[in-house]
Scaffold this active site. Sequence first.
Site, short mmCIF file in Angstrom:
data_model
loop_
_atom_site.label_atom_id
_atom_site.label_comp_id
_atom_site.label_asym_id
_atom_site.label_seq_id
_atom_site.Cartn_x
_atom_site.Cartn_y
_atom_site.Cartn_z
N ARG A 37 -12.21 6.17 8.79
CA ARG A 37 -11.79 4.96 8.90
C ARG A 37 -12.73 3.74 8.18
O ARG A 37 -12.44 2.77 7.73
CB ARG A 37 -11.35 4.21 10.54
CG ARG A 37 -10.94 3.00 10.66
CD ARG A 37 -9.80 2.83 9.98
NE ARG A 37 -8.92 1.62 10.67
CZ ARG A 37 -7.70 1.22 10.00
NH1 ARG A 37 -7.09 1.81 9.01
NH2 ARG A 37 -7.17 0.09 10.45
N SER A 65 0.95 -1.10 0.08
CA SER A 65 0.22 0.03 -0.13
C SER A 65 0.89 1.35 -0.15
O SER A 65 1.95 1.52 -0.70
CB SER A 65 -0.91 -0.03 1.23
OG SER A 65 -1.86 0.79 1.01
N ASP A 104 -8.19 -7.17 -4.71
CA ASP A 104 -8.04 -5.69 -4.24
C ASP A 104 -8.98 -4.80 -5.01
O ASP A 104 -8.56 -4.46 -6.38
CB ASP A 104 -6.59 -5.57 -4.28
CG ASP A 104 -6.14 -4.25 -3.50
OD1 ASP A 104 -6.84 -3.33 -3.67
OD2 ASP A 104 -4.71 -4.12 -3.19
N HIS A 116 -7.66 -5.74 -0.34
CA HIS A 116 -6.50 -5.00 -0.09
C HIS A 116 -5.76 -5.61 1.21
O HIS A 116 -4.55 -5.75 1.05
CB HIS A 116 -6.71 -3.45 -0.20
CG HIS A 116 -5.47 -2.67 0.03
ND1 HIS A 116 -4.51 -2.70 -0.87
CD2 HIS A 116 -5.01 -1.70 0.95
CE1 HIS A 116 -3.62 -1.89 -0.57
NE2 HIS A 116 -3.78 -1.37 0.69
N ASP A 117 -6.60 -5.89 2.34
CA ASP A 117 -6.05 -6.37 3.48
C ASP A 117 -5.17 -7.61 3.23
O ASP A 117 -4.62 -7.97 4.24
CB ASP A 117 -7.04 -6.34 4.48
CG ASP A 117 -7.12 -5.30 5.33
OD1 ASP A 117 -6.36 -4.31 5.05
OD2 ASP A 117 -8.22 -5.16 6.30
N1 COA Z 1 -19.11 -6.37 14.99
C1 COA Z 1 -18.27 -5.85 15.78
N2 COA Z 1 -16.82 -6.07 15.78
C2 COA Z 1 -16.65 -7.11 15.05
C3 COA Z 1 -17.42 -7.88 14.46
C4 COA Z 1 -18.76 -7.48 14.35
N3 COA Z 1 -19.85 -8.07 13.60
N4 COA Z 1 -16.69 -8.78 13.66
C5 COA Z 1 -15.32 -8.69 14.18
N5 COA Z 1 -15.31 -7.84 15.03
C6 COA Z 1 -14.19 -7.26 15.48
C7 COA Z 1 -13.50 -8.26 16.44
O1 COA Z 1 -14.02 -8.78 17.59
C8 COA Z 1 -12.02 -7.95 16.52
O2 COA Z 1 -11.75 -7.02 17.70
P1 COA Z 1 -10.24 -6.87 18.18
O3 COA Z 1 -9.31 -6.29 17.06
O4 COA Z 1 -10.39 -5.88 19.21
O5 COA Z 1 -10.03 -8.26 18.61
C9 COA Z 1 -11.90 -7.25 15.26
O6 COA Z 1 -13.07 -6.97 14.87
C10 COA Z 1 -11.01 -8.05 14.19
O7 COA Z 1 -10.80 -7.36 13.11
P2 COA Z 1 -10.50 -8.02 11.64
O8 COA Z 1 -10.55 -6.99 10.40
O9 COA Z 1 -11.67 -9.23 11.58
O10 COA Z 1 -9.13 -8.64 11.92
P3 COA Z 1 -8.46 -9.57 10.68
O11 COA Z 1 -7.57 -10.51 11.44
O12 COA Z 1 -9.53 -10.08 9.78
O13 COA Z 1 -7.65 -8.30 9.93
C11 COA Z 1 -6.23 -6.52 10.11
C12 COA Z 1 -6.57 -7.79 10.54
C13 COA Z 1 -5.01 -5.83 10.74
C14 COA Z 1 -5.97 -6.60 8.82
C15 COA Z 1 -7.34 -5.48 10.12
O14 COA Z 1 -8.07 -5.58 11.34
C16 COA Z 1 -7.13 -4.01 9.97
O15 COA Z 1 -6.67 -3.28 10.80
N6 COA Z 1 -7.26 -3.80 8.53
C17 COA Z 1 -7.00 -2.52 8.02
C18 COA Z 1 -5.28 -2.46 7.54
C19 COA Z 1 -4.92 -1.20 7.23
O16 COA Z 1 -5.08 -0.05 8.21
N7 COA Z 1 -4.73 -0.98 5.98
C20 COA Z 1 -4.12 0.16 5.54
C21 COA Z 1 -3.89 0.06 4.19
S1 COA Z 1 -3.25 1.61 3.47
#
Ligand code: COA
Length: 379
Positions: A230, A161, A328, A357-358
């Site tokens: 976000r 990214s 993506d 993308h993630d």
């Molecule tokens: N309602 C509310 N919360 C929920 C939910 C729902 N239906 N389903 C899942 N969640 C919460 C989980 O409880 C968990 O909470 P926690 O983080 O406090 O433990 C969280 O969502 C999990 O997030 P998730 O996206 O499912 O994790 P993942 O393992 O699939 O992905 C990342 C991990 C790091 C990739 C993702 O969380 C992330 O931050 N993506 C953005 C990355 C980014 O900034 N990229 C920039 C590119 S420029």
Amino acid sequence: MTSGGKTESRHPIVVQQQTALFDDAHPLLLESGMRLAPVSVAYETHGTLNASGDNAILVCHALTGSAHVAGFASDDPTSAGWWDPMIGPGRPLDTDRYFVVCSNFLGGCYGTTGPASTNPATGKRYGIDFPAVTVRDVVKVQHELLQHLGVHRLATVVGGSLGGMQVLEWGAMFPGEVASTIPIATAAQHSPWCIGLNDIARQAIMNDPDWMGGDYPPDRQPERGLSLARQIAMISYRSDVSFMERFHRDVAGQPKGATLRDHLGVLYQAESYLRYQGTKLVHRFDANTYLSITRTMDSHDLARNRGALEDVLAGIALPALCVGINSDVLYPAEEQKRIADGLAGGIYYEIDSIFGHDAFLIEYDQLGGAVSAFLKDLA
Ligand code: COA
């Protein structure tokens, strides 16, 4: 392995460091012509630098990332670095072999000078008076940090990214100091599509009354706007298929009555997830920094003042592993193929994933396998 009578885990707790790289006597000259001082940089290292200073790997983080890339920040098992599965002994970025460096980029809010830092001229936070920063400025500061650490040559520079934009700039700015590059899910020129999405996110922040023209107090930032920004970004980091598989049309709870008010009070799981992610960011990130970094991304253009993009890419004669993700929607796989085709030494690898993308933060088996094989071939 033991130390001081304690048993060390395979991933010891890492201590993030901070160093002052620029001061009034030696200010940072930005691409805009502005001078900035002082500039401090937060960074983390893993592994050991060899005597010739050429076994280093620079990892560049994305929008809301930090220097904490691997290991644990504390005893808390959830404090692992943002790319921990990629880095460590025997891992794709093997710390038995490489000295891995990751720094919070210029304009960030995790220990490196940025909009949330104190402006020495006013004694208050810079806010939106912070200079506009380009990806080239970010790379210039990273280069200074590596010199400070005694690194003469990078075995590779890798990132996804916005991290990948830095990777591409490294190839253009310091080709003699990099042996290879690994740009992942990124852009050679930030696309109008991505600029549009970034602008909507910025408007969400700037239209929040708590933004106060950028002058909000440190303890009262525009939370609703930042959360919405976000959420807009988070949905673009995923795919329709991943949302369907994960949330279906499930609803958390039942409406208490039949009015619109009652129905608006109940969330679909997809909405609940996005809102949760929005709130989570508010507690760890600064709104003006979000504005600044998204503008840094928008200004990214590898060809700026260098000629035609095709010529610039063709002039980067370094082995490059260009990674795309087939779902993506932000930095599509086709765009990564074009970068790979354009770079003189580019090869293309595609991650097959529903995570959009993630995927570069999730699909570690595929990504790690490709990175390991690439580094092995180079060695
Ligand atoms: N309602 C509310 N919360 C929920 C939910 C729902 N239906 N389903 C899942 N969640 C919460 C989980 O409880 C968990 O909470 P926690 O983080 O406090 O433990 C969280 O969502 C999990 O997030 P998730 O996206 O499912 O994790 P993942 O393992 O699939 O992905 C990342 C991990 C790091 C990739 C993702 O969380 C992330 O931050 N993506 C953005 C990355 C980014 O900034 N990229 C920039 C590119 S420029």
